[in-house]
Write an enzyme that holds these catalytic residues in place. Structure first.
Site: not given
Lengths: 601, 499
Positions: A177, A182, A185, A318, A322, A590, A595
């Site tokens: 990681c 992670c 990346k 992935y 990525e 908002h 939302e």
């Protein structure tokens, strides 16, 4: 969670209550048993009529050692005790023998230990072993387990050794990681997003005319500096917690004993009462001519000292998408070669949308091809490579020339060269993964496995951290809490981010049948995209509800900016039993992308 | 500005309606549209009274024209300015500093708003809602009247009338020069030219948001605050919002109140203010003075007394019951014009939708005004839902409240060398197991996106334990919320280190 379908989101607090109450009682009992074990030089859980128990008791009395004996058939809660014991030791039978806090086993094991001299050694010393816990692998799972065990007062060692990649890349403490996953990346993804932000910014009034170029070396250096600081931080925090850190390769040589080989080939042996395997995975190679010589993997990309140039990414995981996404974001010519489908295991409608957004933003896809040979045309930084690929459906072959070929076709567990067979830890021969039960225990009771190396668990950092921490608490604390692998959210950091939690549509249909599902979906246009002149009808969200269970949300999928930030809260809500009604009743914020779930479905 | 939804049967210049809304705000539109979908005759009556500076706009209400939408877009412009500064750290070779052109931004934002105005009109048309751009007031309890552009008087009568006229910025009319020289949020988004060096007066979220984006696009900006910032919000969070702004170039004059504004011969505005504690006077010159000291409901010109609709004597807001009904049974009010409601667009929309469903759809669902999430789009965004720490303590007592908190560093800040001193999250819970979550407060990038899902969780009755059982998404800012382990009571250092 007692709901019958295995993957449904759990009920709210009400459903938890009875579990919790019995959980408390169990915790009490567990604490009591641990107390007995810790206070007694020899603790035998026995049954008065059991001949095996009698043999063990006779053995100790012949050695002149006083034993603390609990006859399970003579106490009220004997059955409960036996259950909890089996949780602690993975041994269901009596006698169950502990010497100086160390679980020896049943009758046979105790007699064996006596014959081998181990029992005598156990009786002599306060602890027969060098450490209470040795963890093999200093990644997210291993480190979290080590720190937690140390906090609980245990003597802990971490063995971590990074075998250099075929291209010679190696790195520091922290695992995939931090070093090659992670962290770098997401930072490179951020760099690519900044490229997009620069384009947007002109529409928002920022004025610069020059063509902005991207400098790979500047970025990589900054990212590597950050990673070095993290490596250092991990070492420091281990030191602070008095965890022994040894930069050596660990290999089991016999029960409770591991050999540690350092960079110079020096070997040291350590023993421990318990072990955790957290060695993770490394990228897979194709096994074709030229792959290990000339191709790189995600192990190499993030610290590559030169810009990779025109790149072929092989794979549709992935990791592949990525990497292809951010490379294209820097303005590089990027092609992705895909054998079959994108993002296997993820919702396929979403996966295709991820792919088509990338395609619209300059990433080329070669579908249904696999490389068969890699040749070097020119050396250099980067050099030139010729890739020969063949169709998976016919006899067609194609050729292409690239500066860099990045393999991202999957990952293999690091379990095969660590002597697991010597102590009898079973692995899945095909995948190399280690099967574990729901308390992360392997086929050998004192050996546990966490993180990507354990079979059937989501391969995610936060999962490894959580399971490592909870494991330490169960082993050395008074906790019973198991890691909950249901509704684990995740996000794919492709140029348009994809966040999800719960079931993919395909999986939901398979589990619940189509007619029992209601799927709500909507396209949306983030406010920030309007003025920036970015495309409408591209961002997309869907939720999958189970009609048989109050329209409970069993799958959440969103494709849009900041998908990770949006998905996290939905995951928390799904943990609390989110239903469509509750979604409708919650007021949106908002104007946000988040939302969308409240306004548009 | 005013919106009413009405239902209509035409007879010459006189119409008869089944439902009518006064005001074309978002809520009016939503409700009007919904009523039309339920087969009613609906009219929306909307008129924007120009601001004292002469600014006017189209259909859609505050949010679309002079609120959320242009605000968030200008906030985004400012954020992009920050990203441009980050870019070199990530390898992008951008020569710094990059200048900002207000005109270009304003035009782009205004064009977007105009496209939304158009969209709202089309939506009303599609749903056969009649739209009148007239300033309406009550004649009696079933009739409103207004004058059209040509001078023709239009009388509309309806079975049901919904008032959704919203509010407008308050002017401190007692201050000399305030009205002549000052602008408000009604004007700022429609300025053709850059406001230049700006004094923002007020401590509302409007004040801080405007000051934030003005600073962000490179303008010299000062905020004058008489007492506390972000009243009603969690005060620890509020002060951190201010702290962050102050460390990013916004100047603050705390404990000061303006006394007069004069125009100097060179066209600059000279503002005189008084330090409220020492009583000392001071002056400064600015290009623009922006009042953001609150909003007043748009009820005065409605002739509410002719219909018999009661308002609060203090606030002039309309008094309603839980069904949004006013003192007159068939007249309703929703949105910012109503006493005691959160002044938020999504709240108004939902209240409008539920009201129409109750009126015409046979529903009895009431609007739930608890746990309404919101986000303040200051340079460092602040998202929250549920109770503030003060409110939780006031309701439940210090002894029964547990606050978990963390200072964290967003991953993207590291390489960019940004300061993360104010990136902070706290969760306010009941202390007794299962530790029900009462409130969540998040200060950091994308706070709106982070808060939304967690608001859902709180709606589902989330407990601390449940949130902690949620696996994080790595590496994000939102994962900090599910990793909150340190309670304030413990006194331990809440700084997050490592993964």
């Amino acid at each position: 969670m007692q709901r019958s379908p295995p993957l449904s989101p759990g009920p709210c607090a009400a459903g938890d209550a009875p579990n919790r109450r019995s959980g408390h009682a169990r915790e009490e009992l567990r604490r009591r048993l641990r107390g007995l074990i810790e206070r007694s030089r020899v603790m035998i859980f026995s049954k008065s009529y059991c001949p095996h128990s009698t043999r063990v008791k006779e053995l100790f009395s012949s050695l002149g050692v006083e034993c603390n004996v609990l006859e399970l058939d003579q106490v009220d809660d004997g059955a409960k005790v036996q259950e909890v014991l089996s949780e602690i030791t993975n041994q269901k039978t009596v006698p169950n023998v502990f010497v100086n806090k160390v679980h020896v086993g049943g009758c046979d094991q105790t007699l064996q230990a006596y014959q081998s001299g181990l029992l005598q050694k156990l009786l002599q010393e306060d602890s027969a072993y060098d450490y209470d816990l040795i963890i093999v692998g200093g990644g997210s799972g291993g480190l979290s387990c080590a720190k937690e065990a140390a906090i609980l007062g245990k003597k802990v060692m971490v063995l971590d050794f990074v075998v250099p990649s075929p291209q010679g890349t190696s790195w520091g403490l922290g695992g995939t990681c931090v070093n090659v996953g992670c962290i770098p990346k997401k930072l490179m993804h951020q760099a690519a997003l900044l490229g997009q932000a620069l384009c947007d910014s002109r529409k928002f009034g920022w004025e610069y005319n020059q063509q902005v170029k991207h400098n790979w070396e500047t970025m990589t250096k900054a990212i590597q500096n950050h990673i070095s600081s993290l490596n250092w931080g991990y070492r420091l925090s281990l030191r602070e917690k008095a965890v022994a850190y040894v930069n050596s390769y660990g290999e089991f040589v016999e029960h409770h004993k591991i050999k540690a080989t350092n960079k110079k080939g020096q070997e040291t042996y350590y023993t421990a009462a318990q072990f955790v395997i957290a060695t993770g995975e490394r990228p897979r190679y194709l096994g074709i001519q030229g792959d290990k010589e000339y191709c790189i993997t995600s192990d190499d990309l993030f610290s590559l000292p030169y810009c990779p140039g025109k790149t072929l990414v092989v794979g549709a995981s992935y990791v592949a998408l990525e990497c292809a996404g951010f490379l294209a974001g820097f303005g590089l010519d990027v092609t992705v070669m895909v054998r079959s489908i994108l993002l296997r295991g993820f919702d396929q409608e979403m996966a295709e949308k991820v792919g088509s957004y990338m395609e619209q933003h300059g990433v080329k896809f070669l579908r249904k091809f696999i490389p068969v040979m890699i040749q070097q045309l020119e050396k250099g930084s980067p050099g030139k490579l010729k890739v020969l690929a063949k169709s998976t459906e016919g006899t067609e072959t194609i050729e292409g020339v690239y500066n860099t070929v990045l393999l991202a076709i999957g990952r293999d567990s690091c379990t095969r060269k660590m002597g697991l067979e010597k102590i009898g830890v079973k692995i899945n021969e095909k995948s190399g993964k280690i099967p574990v039960n729901d308390v992360e225990q392997t086929s050998v009771p004192y050996v546990y496995a966490v993180g990507d190396v354990s079979e059937g668990k989501p391969e995610l950092t936060p999962v490894a951290i959580q399971s490592g921490k909870l494991l330490a608490r169960r082993l050395f604390g008074a906790s019973l809490e198991k890691c909950d692998y249901i509704n684990v959210p995740t996000t794919v950091f492709t140029p348009l981010e994809y966040g999800c939690c719960g079931l993919a549509e395909e999986k939901a249909i398979e589990v619940y049948k189509k007619e029992n599902l209601e799927i709500y979906h909507t396209l949306f246009w983030p406010l920030e995209w309007t003025v920036a002149g970015r495309e409408n009808n591209t961002c997309y969200a869907k939720i999958i509800c189970n009609k048989l269970d109050h329209d409970r949300v069993i799958g959440f999928h969103i494709l849009g900016p900041n998908a990770g930030e949006v998905t996290q809260g939905f995951a928390a809500a799904m943990k609390c039993g989110l239903t469509k009604q509750l979604l409708d009743d919650t007021i949106g914020i908002h104007p946000t992308c988040g939302e969308v779930g409240n306004r548009r479905f | 500005m005013a919106a009413m939804a009405v239902a209509l049967r035409g007879l010459g210049g006189r119409f008869r309606w089944r439902t009518q809304a006064v005001a074309g705000g978002v809520r009016g539109a939503a409700r009007g549209a919904a009523a039309a979908q339920l087969g009613r005759k609906v009219a929306v009556v909307d008129y924007v009274e120009p601001s004292p500076q002469g600014t006017r706009w189209g259909l859609g209400g505050t949010c679309v024209n002079v609120g959320c939408i242009p605000k968030k877009l200008m906030h985004q412009a400012a954020l992009l300015g920050g990203l441009i500064q980050d870019a070199p750290h990530y390898g992008w070779e951008v020569a710094q500093p990059v200048p900002h052109d207000w005109r270009k931004m304003a035009e782009a934002v205004q064009n977007h708003v105009k496209s939304l105005n158009w969209g709202h009109r089309v939506q009303l048309q599609d749903r056969k809602v009649k739209y009148f751009n007239i300033k309406a007031s009550f004649v009696d309890e079933h009739t409103v009247c207004g004058v059209a552009k040509g001078g023709k008087e239009i009388l509309l009568s309806a079975d049901h009338i919904i008032i959704a006229t919203g509010g407008r910025p308050r002017y401190p009319t007692h201050i000399e020069g305030a009205l002549e020289y000052g602008i408000t949020s009604d004007d700022i988004f429609w300025l053709k030219e850059s406001p230049g060096k700006t004094l923002v007066v007020g401590a509302s979220y409007v004040a801080l948001e405007c000051a934030g984006f003005l600073t962000g696009i490179g303008l010299d900006t000062t905020v004058m605050i008489r007492s506390i910032p972000l009243r009603g919000f969690d005060q620890q969070m509020s002060s951190m919002v201010i702290e962050h702004m102050a460390s990013h170039g916004t100047q603050f004059l705390r404990g000061c109140a303006p006394s007069r504004v004069r125009r100097l011969p060179d066209g600059h505005l000279q503002v005189t203010w008084e330090d409220c504690t020492t009583g000392k006077e001071d002056t400064g010159t600015f290009d623009t003075v922006l009042w953001a000291i609150g909003r007043v409901p748009d009820t005065r010109s409605l002739n509410l007394e002719k219909a018999g609709v009661d308002t609060s004597p203090d606030t002039q807001k309309i008094l309603v019951d839980s069904r949004e009904g006013t003192s007159v049974p068939h007249i309703y009010a929703i949105g910012d014009v109503v006493e005691g409601r959160p002044e938020l667009t999504p709240t108004a929309i939902m209240a409008g939708r539920l009201l129409v469903q109750r009126l015409f759809g046979g529903s009895s669902d009431l609007m739930d005004y608890d746990n309404v999430p919101t986000t303040v789009f200051t340079p460092l965004e602040y998202g929250c839902v549920g109770l503030s720490e003060e409110e939780a303590v006031a309701r439940h007592g210090q002894e029964h409240v547990e606050v978990y908190h963390a200072h964290y560093k967003p991953l993207e800040f590291t390489v960019a060398g940004r300061d993360a001193s104010q990136c902070y999250v706290k969760m306010v819970c009941l202390r007794e197991p299962p530790q029900l979550v009462l409130g969540l407060h998040f200060l950091g990038p994308n706070a709106g996106e982070v808060t939304q899902g967690l608001a859902l969780g709180i709606k589902c009755g989330a407990s601390y334990a449940q949130v902690m059982r949620t696996v994080g998404i790595h590496p994000t800012c939102s994962e900090e919320v599910v990793k909150l382990r340190i309670s304030k009571r413990s006194g331990l250092d809440p700084t997050v280190t490592g993964c």
